[in-house]
Write an enzyme that holds these catalytic residues in place. Structure first.
Site, PDB file in Angstrom:
ATOM      1  N   GLU A   1       0.822  -1.219   0.000  1.00 53.16           N
ATOM      2  CA  GLU A   1       0.000   0.000   0.000  1.00 53.16           C
ATOM      3  C   GLU A   1       0.853   1.264   0.000  1.00 53.16           C
ATOM      4  OE1 GLU A   1      -1.962  -0.474   3.751  1.00 53.16           O
ATOM      5  OE2 GLU A   1      -3.408  -1.920   2.981  1.00 53.16           O
ATOM      6  N   PRO A   2       1.680   1.485  -1.015  1.00 51.30           N
ATOM      7  CA  PRO A   2       2.475   2.713  -0.999  1.00 51.30           C
ATOM      8  C   PRO A   2       1.611   3.944  -1.258  1.00 51.30           C
ATOM      9  CG  PRO A   2       2.835   1.518  -3.049  1.00 51.30           C
ATOM     10  CD  PRO A   2       1.861   0.703  -2.243  1.00 51.30           C
ATOM     11  N   GLY A   3       1.893   5.004  -0.532  1.00 52.96           N
ATOM     12  CA  GLY A   3       1.238   6.288  -0.809  1.00 52.96           C
ATOM     13  C   GLY A   3       2.328   7.243  -1.243  1.00 52.96           C
ATOM     14  N   ARG A   4       3.127   7.673  -0.257  1.00 50.01           N
ATOM     15  CA  ARG A   4       4.215   8.622  -0.472  1.00 50.01           C
ATOM     16  C   ARG A   4       5.117   8.245  -1.653  1.00 50.01           C
ATOM     17  NH1 ARG A   4       6.348  11.494   3.808  1.00 50.01           N
ATOM     18  NH2 ARG A   4       5.400  10.007   5.227  1.00 50.01           N
TER      19      ARG A   4
ATOM     20  N   TYR B   1       5.598  17.680  11.547  1.00 54.67           N
ATOM     21  CA  TYR B   1       6.591  16.617  11.789  1.00 54.67           C
ATOM     22  C   TYR B   1       8.023  17.148  11.714  1.00 54.67           C
ATOM     23  CZ  TYR B   1       2.537  14.315   9.609  1.00 54.67           C
ATOM     24  OH  TYR B   1       1.292  13.938   9.239  1.00 54.67           O
TER      25      TYR B   1
ATOM     26  N   CYS C   1      -1.310  33.027  10.984  1.00 55.12           N
ATOM     27  CA  CYS C   1      -1.083  33.586  12.316  1.00 55.12           C
ATOM     28  C   CYS C   1      -0.767  32.501  13.328  1.00 55.12           C
ATOM     29  CB  CYS C   1      -2.298  34.398  12.739  1.00 55.12           C
ATOM     30  SG  CYS C   1      -2.519  35.786  11.643  1.00 55.12           S
ATOM     31  N   GLU C   2       0.321  31.830  13.131  1.00 56.24           N
ATOM     32  CA  GLU C   2       0.817  30.777  14.025  1.00 56.24           C
ATOM     33  C   GLU C   2       2.334  30.817  13.938  1.00 56.24           C
ATOM     34  OE1 GLU C   2      -0.965  28.292  15.672  1.00 56.24           O
ATOM     35  OE2 GLU C   2      -2.945  28.739  14.858  1.00 56.24           O
TER      36      GLU C   2
ATOM     37  N   TYR D   1       0.923  14.021   0.841  1.00 57.63           N
ATOM     38  CA  TYR D   1       0.591  14.675   2.105  1.00 57.63           C
ATOM     39  C   TYR D   1       0.847  16.178   2.042  1.00 57.63           C
ATOM     40  CZ  TYR D   1       0.778   9.756   3.321  1.00 57.63           C
ATOM     41  OH  TYR D   1       0.572   8.396   3.334  1.00 57.63           O
TER      42      TYR D   1
HETATM   43  N1  LLP Z   1      -1.564   2.003   4.524  1.00 63.69           N
HETATM   44  C1  LLP Z   1      -2.063   2.479   5.676  1.00 63.69           C
HETATM   45  C2  LLP Z   1      -2.993   1.653   6.457  1.00 63.69           C
HETATM   46  C3  LLP Z   1      -1.714   3.761   6.121  1.00 63.69           C
HETATM   47  O1  LLP Z   1      -2.215   4.231   7.262  1.00 63.69           O
HETATM   48  C4  LLP Z   1      -0.818   4.542   5.356  1.00 63.69           C
HETATM   49  C5  LLP Z   1      -0.410   5.882   5.788  1.00 63.69           C
HETATM   50  C6  LLP Z   1      -0.327   4.008   4.135  1.00 63.69           C
HETATM   51  C7  LLP Z   1      -0.707   2.731   3.771  1.00 63.69           C
HETATM   52  C8  LLP Z   1       0.600   4.764   3.227  1.00 63.69           C
HETATM   53  O2  LLP Z   1       1.809   5.079   3.828  1.00 63.69           O
HETATM   54  P1  LLP Z   1       2.993   5.712   2.948  1.00 63.69           P
HETATM   55  O3  LLP Z   1       3.396   4.681   1.920  1.00 63.69           O
HETATM   56  O4  LLP Z   1       2.459   6.929   2.305  1.00 63.69           O
HETATM   57  O5  LLP Z   1       4.052   6.000   3.923  1.00 63.69           O
HETATM   58  N2  LLP Z   1       0.947  12.646   6.883  1.00 63.69           N
HETATM   59  C9  LLP Z   1       2.168  11.907   7.155  1.00 63.69           C
HETATM   60  C10 LLP Z   1       2.062  10.461   6.729  1.00 63.69           C
HETATM   61  C11 LLP Z   1       0.901   9.722   7.367  1.00 63.69           C
HETATM   62  C12 LLP Z   1       0.748   8.315   6.887  1.00 63.69           C
HETATM   63  C13 LLP Z   1      -0.524   7.726   7.365  1.00 63.69           C
HETATM   64  N3  LLP Z   1      -0.770   6.417   6.895  1.00 63.69           N
HETATM   65  C14 LLP Z   1       3.332  12.628   6.466  1.00 63.69           C
HETATM   66  O6  LLP Z   1       3.106  13.634   5.808  1.00 63.69           O
HETATM   67  O7  LLP Z   1       4.469  12.207   6.594  1.00 63.69           O
END
Ligand code: LLP
Length: 422
Positions: free
Chosen positions: A285-288, A328, A354-355, A383
């Site tokens: 499940e890659p997002g980033r 972060y 304003c922070e 993100y």
């Molecule tokens: N699967 C699940 C269940 C998750 O909760 C997440 C991210 C992912 C996959 C994807 O993770 P990634 O591959 O993107 O690392 N806002 C934070 C990151 C929060 C991630 C939350 N969950 C940031 O900007 O670093």
């Protein structure tokens, strides 16, 4: 960021000068590279070879509809965490059987929708949630496909806000509870155990947590199979980190190096090796890692000032457009759209909100800038916009997709009327 380069003194994304975008569309502005998104997806997908798999894109990283449609067309599945994300995934053309549903606090109405739609698996994050899913399925007279989200107590050595796989974190269930649920679900006519899932955190830059995870997950999957479940998949989650610090070395014709800290071609074979005797499919499940290095935020310098010994550069975007530095202490490289023969300066680059926590960089060495100059904040495709807010009554920015020489508006800038919702 491979999609960026300086041609002489001008910063380009693919074949488009970013200063032209700033002139035409105004700032703040998000721009994403079409070809980089495709390349990132392909890199993960190809790392599986012919092993059966699904790359379930974590929508939370960036859920712009145009980007979701692109990934859907490539064959991506989706990791969703709300009824809203489930809706987005379906609207973008991702088939229900490629959607996995995670989240510690799913509402009954969303669980019901997921069962009716027929998603691939609903992650069970607690014993109580399992009972609720089973009750809803029995009321609907349907069988819910469930997956156990395991909390393996693995430390990723990252920022505590994005670590999710240690005991004490709110996510997942321990091994003992997983083993007891494996027995319990065997007697349940309304739940089918289809998967074992984990997501141990985000921005992971070492292989070790993943290699530990692979064996841990394989052992639990074997238990489920031995108990007689027809397990379909093991889902290792996301988290694959990037080197934000070296997105682009400023200089003539400089090009970014590889942004990924974890090479899919190295980690996916390790996953496969650990699980192949189980014969089940592999999900990640890659997002980033799919979108971060595809996006820049362009912002204009409004004012310069000095307080005490600190130079302060005030730009027209802030934590409302990109909250990662505030939340972060995340590092994002900041580079000029035009390189001038100017001296460098050390400054705090801050937003107009304003922070005091509204900043992009502290004590950063940048090219000397003046009012009206534009800067690009790098590696913000993940993100960035998805965590944007309307705080201080600020309309959300425009989003553009750059493909070769072509530019497409993929989300209009919000108007003040959009915000004034009586
Ligand atoms: N699967 C699940 C269940 C998750 O909760 C997440 C991210 C992912 C996959 C994807 O993770 P990634 O591959 O993107 O690392 N806002 C934070 C990151 C929060 C991630 C939350 N969950 C940031 O900007 O670093």
């Amino acid at each position: 960021m491979q999609c960026l380069h300086y041609d002489k003194t001008t910063l380009y994304m693919e074949n488009v000068a970013l200063s032209e975008l700033a002139n035409e569309f105004g700032t703040p502005l998000y721009a994403y590279s079409y070809n980089q998104i495709l390349a990132n997806y392909k890199r993960f997908d190809e790392a599986f070879g012919d092993y059966p798999h699904t790359v379930c894109y974590a929508l939370k990283a960036n859920s712009n509809p145009a980007i979701l449609r692109m990934l859907a067309k490539c064959g991506a599945g989706a990791d969703v965490v709300s009824g809203g994300e489930l809706f987005f995934a379906l609207e973008s053309g991702i088939k229900p059987e490629k959607i996995v549903f995670a989240g510690v606090g799913k509402r009954d109405i969303d669980i019901e929708a997921a069962i009716k739609i027929g998603v691939r698996g609903i992650n069970v994050e607690s014993e109580m949630e399992y009972e609720v899913i089973s009750d809803i399925a029995s009321r609907l007279n349907r069988v819910a496909p469930v997956s156990l989200r395991i909390n393996p107590d693995i430390d990723i050595h990252g920022h505590p806000y994005i670590a999710t796989g240690r005991h004490g974190d709110k996510f997942g269930i321990t091994r003992d509870i997983a083993l007891s649920l494996i027995e319990k679900i065997k007697q349940d006519n309304y739940c089918d155990l289809v998967g074992i899932h984990a997501h141990i955190g985000s921005q992971i830059k070492e292989m070790k947590p993943y290699t530990e995870l692979a064996n841990y997950m394989a052992s639990i999957a074997r238990k489920a199979l031995d108990t007689g479940h027809r397990l379909e998949y093991i889902d290792m989650g996301g988290g694959y980190g990037l080197d934000y610090e070296r997105a682009l070395s400023v200089g003539i014709n400089a090009r970014g190096d590889d942004d990924l800290a974890i090479d899919p071609a190295k980690i996916i074979p390790i996953f496969i090796e650990a699980i192949k005797d189980t014969g089940v499919q592999l999900i990640i499940e890659p997002g980033r890692a799919l979108v971060a290095n595809t996006g820049v935020l362009i912002t204009e310098v409004l004012y310069l000032k000095k307080t005490g010994n600190t130079n302060i550069v005030i730009v027209d975007s802030g934590m409302t457009e990109l909250i990662r530095p505030s939340l972060y202490s995340a590092y994002h490289e900041i580079v000029p759209l035009e390189i001038r023969d100017a001296e460098t300066m050390v400054a705090d680059v801050v937003g107009p909100i304003c922070e005091s926590g509204d900043f992009f960089a502290r004590e950063r060495k940048i090219q000397h800038v003046g009012r009206g100059d534009c800067l690009a904040v790098l590696t913000v495709g993940a993100y960035g916009y998805s965590l944007a807010s309307n705080y201080n009554a600020r309309p959300k920015s425009i989003e553009l997709l750059v493909r070769g020489k072509r530019v497409k508006v993929i989300r209009e800038r919000q108007s003040l009327e959009d915000l004034w919702d009586e």
